[in-house]
Write an enzyme that holds these catalytic residues in place. Structure first.
Site, PDB file in Angstrom:
ATOM      1  N   SER A 182      34.904  43.974  24.233  1.00 12.96           N
ATOM      2  CA  SER A 182      35.429  44.737  24.580  1.00 12.96           C
ATOM      3  C   SER A 182      35.781  45.952  23.384  1.00 12.96           C
ATOM      4  CB  SER A 182      36.927  43.817  24.575  1.00 12.96           C
ATOM      5  OG  SER A 182      36.897  42.842  23.105  1.00 12.96           O
ATOM      6  N   HIS A 210      35.087  43.442  31.711  1.00 16.98           N
ATOM      7  CA  HIS A 210      34.658  45.133  31.461  1.00 16.98           C
ATOM      8  C   HIS A 210      33.502  46.045  31.880  1.00 16.98           C
ATOM      9  CE1 HIS A 210      38.371  45.280  28.108  1.00 16.98           C
ATOM     10  NE2 HIS A 210      37.137  44.517  27.966  1.00 16.98           N
ATOM     11  N   LYS A 242      40.597  45.248  34.550  1.00 17.51           N
ATOM     12  CA  LYS A 242      40.109  46.274  34.172  1.00 17.51           C
ATOM     13  C   LYS A 242      39.568  47.611  35.565  1.00 17.51           C
ATOM     14  CE  LYS A 242      39.984  43.342  29.768  1.00 17.51           C
ATOM     15  NZ  LYS A 242      41.489  42.520  30.070  1.00 17.51           N
TER      16      LYS A 242
HETATM   17  N1  PMP Z   1      37.952  38.796  28.550  1.00 19.47           N
HETATM   18  C1  PMP Z   1      38.337  39.957  27.917  1.00 19.47           C
HETATM   19  C2  PMP Z   1      36.556  40.690  27.327  1.00 19.47           C
HETATM   20  C3  PMP Z   1      39.188  41.297  27.549  1.00 19.47           C
HETATM   21  O1  PMP Z   1      38.450  42.409  26.938  1.00 19.47           O
HETATM   22  C4  PMP Z   1      40.640  39.883  28.111  1.00 19.47           C
HETATM   23  C5  PMP Z   1      41.397  41.608  27.915  1.00 19.47           C
HETATM   24  N2  PMP Z   1      41.826  42.983  27.375  1.00 19.47           N
HETATM   25  C6  PMP Z   1      40.609  39.443  28.181  1.00 19.47           C
HETATM   26  C7  PMP Z   1      39.088  38.379  28.402  1.00 19.47           C
HETATM   27  C8  PMP Z   1      42.037  38.914  29.116  1.00 19.47           C
HETATM   28  O2  PMP Z   1      42.134  39.587  29.686  1.00 19.47           O
HETATM   29  P1  PMP Z   1      43.475  39.594  30.486  1.00 19.47           P
HETATM   30  O3  PMP Z   1      43.847  40.535  30.336  1.00 19.47           O
HETATM   31  O4  PMP Z   1      43.809  39.746  32.464  1.00 19.47           O
HETATM   32  O5  PMP Z   1      44.933  37.865  30.587  1.00 19.47           O
END
Ligand code: PMP
Length: 403
Positions: A182, A210, A242
């Site tokens: 991320s 992502h 996303k």
């Molecule tokens: N997994 C990854 C790799 C993320 O980057 C994120 C949030 N940026 C999440 C899980 C969490 O997802 P959510 O925003 O739906 O809680």
């Protein structure tokens, strides 16, 4: 009358420490949608920090689907999936996702954070360890902490380091990685990790928050890029906040794991189901992702990525080897990263500085994210502005330190 309660000193001290280290976090209110252009305090910016990689969050088809679903099913589920919150739009979305990705079952979760907490805390425990990449998302780490499982973290993307940990472990457990990382945007060596998990009889889980929607054939993410399927990757997590442009998450898996998670994943059992209207909008998003328009959006995003990387080559910046929508420019210390982000704002570019503890100390960065919603002109403005700001920074650093 009771005196008003006083904020404890340790709370104030923790805030002061964050201030001193330039690590204070605050919300920013937008007076508009978030990408490609955002209005903040009546100023317009071209935004490069959203995860809306395909630009679907404001797509008319999603808005219409959300309105139509709300008309029929309401805006709230009213309870968890297991009481009366699992409505026809949830079921339709689960089935469409399972079909798209080739899994027996899909379970919806309210957020990706909760999906990761739920899956890991249900599958790991004191006797079933978790092995994770050092740069995995916080929710994956927190899942292992909630499970009270032994947690070992391997060097980023380093298959030899994984093998060492699996060899040393006295019990089999769960091997977990982000698909696309991320904060760095690079991709995990999934095929090799899957092979290792199979060889050592470990469970294997990938969070492709992502990658899904953006990468691979039909937008099927890292799974498709790395030639994996439901057998070689039995537990796949995806999120809707996303590329899907909505909110929420899912786990794609087998009947057995899905039945097990339905019993034991507490963040699934003890929370209200996502809004059925969001499920309806997400189904419209999935249809778009699989359509010609989805493919065109992925191609546009890919063109933006290659243009950006080509322009950055001539600049004094550290780029991470990423071919995804996440294109971080690593700055180093938090103060400089904030200063650069502020200078970009004066040129009409909005990209927040990401600082520790979200990224390792000394690697504060501009986490630039590109979207199919951006135009070629938006990209040009971004690159011209970075060129100006980073070149000026380099010159002033040379003046301060002429050696
Ligand atoms: N997994 C990854 C790799 C993320 O980057 C994120 C949030 N940026 C999440 C899980 C969490 O997802 P959510 O925003 O739906 O809680």
């Amino acid at each position: 009358m009771k005196p008003a309660s006083k904020t404890p000193d340790w709370v104030l001290a923790a805030l002061e420490e964050r201030h001193q280290q330039n690590l204070m976090r605050r919300t920013i209110t937008l007076e508009s949608p978030q990408v490609p252009h955002a209005q903040i305090a009546s100023q317009d910016y071209t935004a490069f920090c959203s995860n809306d990689y395909l630009g679907l969050a404001n797509h008319p088809s999603l808005i219409k689907a959300m309105n139509d679903t709300a008309e029929t099913y309401g805006v709230g589920g009213g309870s968890s999936h297991l009481v009366c919150g699992h409505l026809a739009p949830h079921q339709a979305l689960e089935e469409a996702l399972a079909d798209w990705l080739g899994y027996e079952r899909v379970m919806l979760f309210s957020t990706g954070y909760m999906a990761n907490l739920g899956v890991i805390s249900a599958l790991a425990d004191k006797n079933r360890p978790v092995v994770q990449d050092k740069l995995n998302h916080a929710s994956l780490i927190d899942g292992a902490l909630l499970a009270q499982a032994p947690l070992r973290r391997y060097l980023h993307g380093d298959v030899a380091s994984v093998q060492k940990l699996l060899t040393k472990s006295s019990a089999a457990g769960l091997l977990v990685t982000d698909g696309v990382f991320s904060m760095d945007g690079d991709i995990a060596p999934l095929a090799e990790l899957s092979q290792l998990a199979n060889q050592y009889d470990w469970m294997f889980m990938v969070d492709d928050a992502h990658g899904l929607g953006c990468l691979g054939e039909n937008g099927r993410g890292c799974l498709s890029l790395e030639g994996l399927d439901s057998a070689s990757l039995p537990i796949l997590v995806g999120t809707f906040g996303k590329a899907f442009g909505t909110a929420g998450a899912f786990v794609a898996t087998s009947h057995d794991y899905a039945d097990y998670l339905t019993q034991f994943a507490r963040p699934y059992v003890y929370t209200t189901a996502m809004s059925p209207a969001v499920a309806g909008a997400t189904l419209a998003s999935l249809q778009l992702i699989q359509s010609v328009e989805g493919q065109e959006r992925r191609e546009k995003l890919a063109r933006h990525i290659s243009y950006f990387r080509q322009r950055m080559q001539s600049l004094p910046v550290e780029l991470i080897p990423s071919n995804t929508a996440i294109q971080p420019v690593v700055i180093g210390d938090s103060k400089t990263a904030i200063a650069i982000s502020e200078q970009l704002k004066t040129l009409g570019i909005w990209c927040t500085a990401i600082r520790p503890p979200t990224v390792p100390v000394g690697s504060a960065r501009l986490r630039i994210t590109l979207s199919a919603a951006h135009s070629d002109e938006d990209l040009m403005l971004l690159c011209d502005s970075l060129e100006k700001v980073l070149t000026a920074k380099l010159l002033s650093a040379k003046r301060l330190n002429p050696m």
